[in-house]
Enzyme design. Structure first.
Site, PDB file in Angstrom:
ATOM      1  CG  ASN A 165      57.227  11.734 -35.206  1.00  0.00           C
ATOM      2  OD1 ASN A 165      56.803  12.304 -34.015  1.00  0.00           O
ATOM      3  ND2 ASN A 165      57.093  12.589 -36.168  1.00  0.00           N
TER       4      ASN A 165
ATOM      5  CG  HIS B 295      53.383  12.633 -40.081  1.00  0.00           C
ATOM      6  ND1 HIS B 295      53.966  14.545 -39.551  1.00  0.00           N
ATOM      7  CD2 HIS B 295      53.635  12.945 -40.853  1.00  0.00           C
ATOM      8  CE1 HIS B 295      53.998  15.050 -40.679  1.00  0.00           C
ATOM      9  NE2 HIS B 295      53.955  14.228 -41.899  1.00  0.00           N
TER      10      HIS B 295
ATOM     11  CB  ILE C  70      65.150  15.051 -31.957  1.00  0.00           C
ATOM     12  CG1 ILE C  70      63.571  14.464 -31.842  1.00  0.00           C
ATOM     13  CG2 ILE C  70      65.728  14.267 -30.884  1.00  0.00           C
ATOM     14  CD1 ILE C  70      63.538  14.998 -29.814  1.00  0.00           C
TER      15      ILE C  70
ATOM     16  CG  LEU D  54      53.932  20.090 -32.482  1.00  0.00           C
ATOM     17  CD1 LEU D  54      53.202  21.676 -31.926  1.00  0.00           C
ATOM     18  CD2 LEU D  54      53.692  18.797 -33.237  1.00  0.00           C
TER      19      LEU D  54
ATOM     20  CD  GLU E  47      48.868   9.925 -34.774  1.00  0.00           C
ATOM     21  OE1 GLU E  47      49.930  10.417 -35.348  1.00  0.00           O
ATOM     22  OE2 GLU E  47      48.072  10.418 -34.865  1.00  0.00           O
TER      23      GLU E  47
ATOM     24  CG  ASP F 252      57.907  14.552 -40.102  1.00  0.00           C
ATOM     25  OD1 ASP F 252      58.109  13.218 -39.612  1.00  0.00           O
ATOM     26  OD2 ASP F 252      57.037  15.277 -40.842  1.00  0.00           O
TER      27      ASP F 252
END
Length: 188
Positions: free
Chosen positions: A102, A104, A90, A87, A174, A145
């Site tokens: 990542n 999401h 980076i 969370l 996911e 994102d």
């Protein structure tokens, strides 16, 4: 062998999926290190049970975290960094040096960005009356994102679905999607 470093913040169910797939030889990878920003993250226990080295971030400021992680990661062979429920943003040093992906819990560009994670995403999906949601795996860049999308998997959102219902559907796809992406990247 394809070397992974996995960043986590919480329970580590996605990390566990990766560990399980490696054990079942569904992924020809090795997790070199699991890093967390939280010393209490259960994901660290999952890693330790699997015999994987762990590291807890010591610094609190973004700039110092970036330097700290760069110093730590210099000691490992790394082909891919996987953010699995991590969370924190980076830093540029890592983004510029490593391939980072990542996962999401929405169909980016919807319901993403700073502050949009976990149940907040699923609640927003339900409140917006969306008929479709899903999961996205994307490359990490210097913005939340906004990196190039690698893969998206859609799920149907029923009018009767709660945020918890959407979360369960998204979690199911996911993890499968992330494993497929890691497998594809490891073969390149």
């Amino acid at each position: 062998m394809y070397h992974l470093v996995v960043f986590v913040s919480g329970g580590g169910t996605t990390l566990q999926s990766i560990i399980d797939c490696i054990k079942k030889k569904e992924l020809d990878c090795e997790i070199s290190l699991v890093i967390s920003n939280s010393p209490d993250a259960y994901a660290l226990e999952r890693a330790k049970k699997a015999g994987i080295e762990t590291y807890v971030i010591q610094n609190k400021t973004a700039e110092n975290i970036d330097l700290e992680l760069e110093n730590v990661l210099n000691h490992y062979e790394i082909d891919l960094i996987v953010l699995a429920g991590y969370l924190k943003k980076i830093g540029s040093n890592l983004v510029d040096k490593y391939t980072i992906i990542n996962t999401h819990p929405s169909l980016i560009p919807k319901f993403c960005g700073k502050g949009m994670y976990g149940m907040k995403v699923h609640q927003a999906v339900v409140e917006a009356g969306e008929k479709i949601s899903g999961a996205t795996v994307h490359y990490v860049n210097n913005h939340y994102d906004e990196g190039n999308i690698i893969s998206q998997t859609k799920i149907d959102v029923l009018p009767t679905d709660t945020a918890d219902d959407v979360a369960e559907k998204v979690k199911a796809v996911e993890k499968i999607q992330l494993i497929e992406v890691i497998r594809d990247l490891s073969k390149k």
